[in-house]
Design a protein around this motif. Structure first.
Motif, PDB file in Angstrom:
ATOM      1  N   ASN A 165       0.842  -1.201   0.000  1.00 29.21           N
ATOM      2  CA  ASN A 165       0.000   0.000   0.000  1.00 29.21           C
ATOM      3  C   ASN A 165       0.877   1.252   0.000  1.00 29.21           C
ATOM      4  O   ASN A 165       1.003   1.963   0.986  1.00 29.21           O
ATOM      5  N   GLY A 166       1.506   1.516  -1.136  1.00 29.81           N
ATOM      6  CA  GLY A 166       2.348   2.705  -1.278  1.00 29.81           C
ATOM      7  C   GLY A 166       3.827   2.402  -1.163  1.00 29.81           C
ATOM      8  O   GLY A 166       4.245   1.267  -0.929  1.00 29.81           O
ATOM      9  N   SER A 167       4.645   3.432  -1.344  1.00 29.83           N
ATOM     10  CA  SER A 167       6.095   3.296  -1.301  1.00 29.83           C
ATOM     11  C   SER A 167       6.571   2.999   0.116  1.00 29.83           C
ATOM     12  O   SER A 167       6.022   3.526   1.091  1.00 29.83           O
ATOM     13  N   SER A 192      13.935  -8.030  -5.755  1.00 29.77           N
ATOM     14  CA  SER A 192      13.973  -6.765  -6.481  1.00 29.77           C
ATOM     15  C   SER A 192      12.758  -5.939  -6.083  1.00 29.77           C
ATOM     16  O   SER A 192      11.765  -6.474  -5.584  1.00 29.77           O
ATOM     17  N   VAL A 193      12.866  -4.630  -6.259  1.00 27.33           N
ATOM     18  CA  VAL A 193      11.750  -3.738  -5.942  1.00 27.33           C
ATOM     19  C   VAL A 193      11.444  -2.893  -7.170  1.00 27.33           C
ATOM     20  O   VAL A 193      12.347  -2.528  -7.926  1.00 27.33           O
ATOM     21  N   GLU A 197       9.169   1.579  -5.256  1.00 25.86           N
ATOM     22  CA  GLU A 197       9.289   0.835  -4.000  1.00 25.86           C
ATOM     23  C   GLU A 197       7.922   0.478  -3.402  1.00 25.86           C
ATOM     24  O   GLU A 197       7.765   0.381  -2.180  1.00 25.86           O
ATOM     25  N   SER A 198       6.948   0.259  -4.277  1.00 27.05           N
ATOM     26  CA  SER A 198       5.637  -0.201  -3.811  1.00 27.05           C
ATOM     27  C   SER A 198       5.376  -1.649  -4.214  1.00 27.05           C
ATOM     28  O   SER A 198       4.311  -2.190  -3.898  1.00 27.05           O
ATOM     29  N   GLU A 222       9.578  -0.610   7.652  1.00 28.40           N
ATOM     30  CA  GLU A 222       9.117   0.775   7.687  1.00 28.40           C
ATOM     31  C   GLU A 222       8.664   1.290   6.324  1.00 28.40           C
ATOM     32  O   GLU A 222       9.109   0.800   5.280  1.00 28.40           O
ATOM     33  N   ASP A 223       7.817   2.317   6.368  1.00 27.21           N
ATOM     34  CA  ASP A 223       7.500   3.059   5.157  1.00 27.21           C
ATOM     35  C   ASP A 223       8.444   4.261   5.066  1.00 27.21           C
ATOM     36  O   ASP A 223       9.401   4.373   5.843  1.00 27.21           O
ATOM     37  N   LEU A 224       8.177   5.176   4.146  1.00 26.77           N
ATOM     38  CA  LEU A 224       9.102   6.296   3.928  1.00 26.77           C
ATOM     39  C   LEU A 224       9.168   7.262   5.111  1.00 26.77           C
ATOM     40  O   LEU A 224      10.161   7.966   5.291  1.00 26.77           O
TER      41      LEU A 224
END
Length: 257
Positions: A165-167, A192-193, A197-198, A222-224
């Protein structure tokens, strides 16, 4: 390194290879950047060579966390750049008096000065810029229950693709997700991403077995903005949005048959 090599004697081809996050839209309360170089860099403080410009080209002061020692990877090809948490986190003195370095709706440019030196003492072959715009602050806990998975076919080495759900944080994607088989053994393979990065893609070293598997999510994932599945890095509401009742580590089970 011992001393520096005279510039006229340098023929370095070292340069910035990539900067994470790769997205050109970053949250106002982003916590980290990762700068990758094509060759080992000098083990010195790079603060004077990595700066942030606003839309007018003015350097913004005191953006990044001042550290005595630069946060280099062991091979000195990856530099972790941390936005000053005292300005990021609401309620702290620097945040109250100066606010965050980034503001939603504005555009900024990260600049890596070519005067930065590699491990041989030579300057970079070229400088680097990353232009991005800022989105509103992110106060959402990463939610693995909303992730979707494109499952591979048993007996093949097709990749497992997980859409988040998002970067999310680049190093968290590299180290915080692992696939385990039915007996708990971590599967070897290549990660790989993609898609800013999502998306996380895992290609196993050996063919998938027709059995139950688990995607293991480390509690430090963690998220950004530094938010973890266990809670927020910054909780300005004071509502204690923590998943304290949950195990720090999460798991998503999936079967292949």
């Amino acid at each position: 390194f011992m001393g520096t090599v005279p510039l006229q004697a340098c023929e370095s081809t070292a340069a910035v290879r990539k900067v994470y996050p790769t997205s050109d839209a970053l949250p106002e309360n982003i916590l980290r950047l990762y700068v990758y170089f094509t060759a080992p860099m000098a083990a010195t403080d790079p603060a004077q060579h990595i700066v942030l410009h606003d839309a007018s080209g003015t350097v913004i002061p005191d953006v990044f966390l001042p550290t005595r020692f630069a946060l280099w990877s062991p091979d000195r090809k990856r530099l972790t750049v941390i936005f000053n948490p005292a300005r990021v986190k609401t309620g702290l003195e620097a945040n109250v008096t100066r606010g965050r370095a980034l503001a939603a709706g504005r555009t900024y440019t990260l600049f890596v000065d070519p005067a930065m030196r590699d491990a041989t003492g030579c300057q970079l072959a070229s400088g680097y810029t990353k232009r991005f715009h800022v989105t509103p602050e992110d106060f959402d806990i990463p939610a693995p229950e909303t992730w979707t998975m494109a499952l591979p076919t048993p007996g093949t080495r097709e990749p497992l693709r997980v859409t988040l759900n998002g970067s999310h944080d680049h190093l968290s994607l590299a180290h915080g997700l692992r696939v385990r088989n039915a007996d708990g053994t971590v599967l070897a393979g290549r990660i790989s991403v993609k898609d800013a990065e999502s998306a996380w893609i895992f290609t196993p070293a050996e063919s998938w077995a027709a059995t139950q598997h688990t995607l293991h999510i480390d509690g430090k994932f963690e998220d950004l903005a530094g938010n973890r599945t266990t809670g927020l890095f910054d909780d300005p509401t004071g509502q204690g949005r923590l998943n304290a009742a949950r195990s720090p580590n999460r798991q998503i089970e999936f079967g292949l048959n």
